[in-house]
Design an enzyme around this catalytic site. Structure first.
Site, mmCIF file in Angstrom:
data_model
loop_
_atom_site.group_PDB
_atom_site.id
_atom_site.type_symbol
_atom_site.label_atom_id
_atom_site.label_comp_id
_atom_site.label_asym_id
_atom_site.label_seq_id
_atom_site.Cartn_x
_atom_site.Cartn_y
_atom_site.Cartn_z
ATOM 1 N N GLU A 119 57.939 34.921 35.541
ATOM 2 C CA GLU A 119 57.683 36.361 35.677
ATOM 3 C C GLU A 119 58.765 37.173 34.952
ATOM 4 O O GLU A 119 58.955 38.349 35.251
ATOM 5 C CB GLU A 119 57.638 36.767 37.160
ATOM 6 C CG GLU A 119 56.573 36.075 37.994
ATOM 7 C CD GLU A 119 55.156 36.605 37.753
ATOM 8 O OE1 GLU A 119 54.984 37.469 36.879
ATOM 9 O OE2 GLU A 119 54.238 36.106 38.421
ATOM 10 N N HIS A 142 60.558 38.865 43.923
ATOM 11 C CA HIS A 142 59.121 38.633 44.053
ATOM 12 C C HIS A 142 58.947 37.482 45.044
ATOM 13 O O HIS A 142 59.584 36.436 44.890
ATOM 14 C CB HIS A 142 58.494 38.285 42.706
ATOM 15 C CG HIS A 142 57.153 37.642 42.847
ATOM 16 N ND1 HIS A 142 56.107 38.259 43.509
ATOM 17 C CD2 HIS A 142 56.679 36.432 42.454
ATOM 18 C CE1 HIS A 142 55.063 37.454 43.508
ATOM 19 N NE2 HIS A 142 55.386 36.336 42.878
ATOM 20 N N HIS A 144 56.082 35.710 48.406
ATOM 21 C CA HIS A 144 54.710 35.605 48.911
ATOM 22 C C HIS A 144 54.704 35.728 50.445
ATOM 23 O O HIS A 144 54.481 34.726 51.135
ATOM 24 C CB HIS A 144 54.101 34.245 48.509
ATOM 25 C CG HIS A 144 54.115 33.944 47.029
ATOM 26 N ND1 HIS A 144 53.983 32.669 46.503
ATOM 27 C CD2 HIS A 144 54.233 34.764 45.953
ATOM 28 C CE1 HIS A 144 54.021 32.716 45.171
ATOM 29 N NE2 HIS A 144 54.184 33.977 44.817
ATOM 30 N N HIS A 214 48.445 37.959 45.959
ATOM 31 C CA HIS A 214 49.504 37.149 45.345
ATOM 32 C C HIS A 214 50.834 37.306 46.082
ATOM 33 O O HIS A 214 51.304 36.374 46.727
ATOM 34 C CB HIS A 214 49.622 37.520 43.849
ATOM 35 C CG HIS A 214 50.705 36.782 43.129
ATOM 36 N ND1 HIS A 214 50.884 36.841 41.779
ATOM 37 C CD2 HIS A 214 51.694 35.975 43.574
ATOM 38 C CE1 HIS A 214 51.906 36.091 41.427
ATOM 39 N NE2 HIS A 214 52.419 35.559 42.507
#
Ligand code: 2HA
Ligand code: ZN
Length: 269
Positions: A119, A142, A144, A214
């Site tokens: 990413e 980032h 989840h 996501h």
């Protein structure tokens, strides 16, 4: 193994925060396999000796041109590396990169030639945006988070600020500690520039944005603060789910109680 962190307590402290956060992400079940990424703009802790260190990788393309990042340095989690491993050994599961003067390429300089996260285009585009807007934010995470991601499988929660209002109303702390709420980005291919561009648009209004089905992308002054914003939002999602599991729709704090909170804590909206 010689490390760039030796004799640099400020830099080491920043990287240790990344390792600690990576451990929390794993413990929470938000970081299956290589899931999630962390990048930190560490330029302010870079000294002349580091600036003169040779590259230990080829010159690699960022995939986009980011003018504000000229001469900047980032710690990045490695691609395919696991948060649970990074928690123990941050310099074996991530690396320090230098952005080259063309602002379109980078090299790895320490400690090992660990390739950065898939990413990277979104993370670096976001850091470029943060510098452009004079933001004090230097870290992006980032991850989840299970319950927050689950909510994005429901159309209603993808409408602007519907999830934000629900999450804020579950417990007063959520609005106090995530005062800009949760932005929503419709599904995009992971790692794509389209996702990076949509993320930047949403970060104008939110510190935490949700990539539909996501995960979240959060920014703040340091990695702990970015993690905290996601943590308070996910806590609210858990309270919502606990109520549903007890067989009722949670009442939520009233509009009046929310207004009172905003005034008491000088919150933006
Ligand atoms: O790098 O979570 O979205 C692992 C991811 C990509
Ligand atoms: Zn992901």
């Amino acid at each position: 193994m010689k490390t760039i962190l030796e004799g640099r307590p400020r830099l080491a402290a920043e990287i240790n925060k990344v390792a600690e956060t990576a451990g929390y992400l794993w413990q929470k079940g938000w970081a299956e396999r290589n899931g999630g990424n962390i990048t930190v703009n560490i330029t302010e802790w870079i000294d002349e000796t580091i600036r003169e260190m040779p590259a230990i990788s080829n010159v690699l393309p960022i995939g986009t041109t980011l003018p504000l990042l000229k001469g900047c340095y980032f710690y990045c989690k490695g691609t395919n590396k696991r948060m649970r491993d990074l928690a123990r050994a941050p310099m074996e599961n991530g690396s320090v990169i230098r952005i080259l003067d063309d602002c379109a390429h980078y090299v790895i300089i320490a400690d090992q030639p660990v390739l950065p996260t898939s990413e990277l285009p979104s993370h670096l585009s976001v850091h470029n945006y943060l510098l452009e807007t004079g933001s004090p934010y230097r870290a992006s995470v980032h991850t989840h988070p299970i319950e927050l991601v689950a909510m994005t499988h429901c159309r209603r929660f993808l409408e602007k600020d519907v999830a934000t209002r629900l999450l804020w109303s579950m417990i007063p702390e959520t609005k106090a500690f995530c005062p800009r709420g949760l932005g929503i980005i419709p599904y995009q291919l992971p790692g794509s520039m389209a996702l990076a561009e949509a993320t930047i648009r949403e970060l104008a209004d939110y510190d935490v944005v949700m990539w539909e089905k996501h995960g979240v992308f959060a920014v703040d002054t340091d990695v702990m603060a970015a993690f905290d914003q996601v943590d308070v939002l996910n806590k609210s999602a858990l309270i919502y789910i606990a109520s549903k599991n007890m067989g009722f729709e949670p009442e939520g704090m009233s509009e009046e109680q929310m207004r009172e909170m905003s005034i008491a804590f000088h919150l933006p909206k």
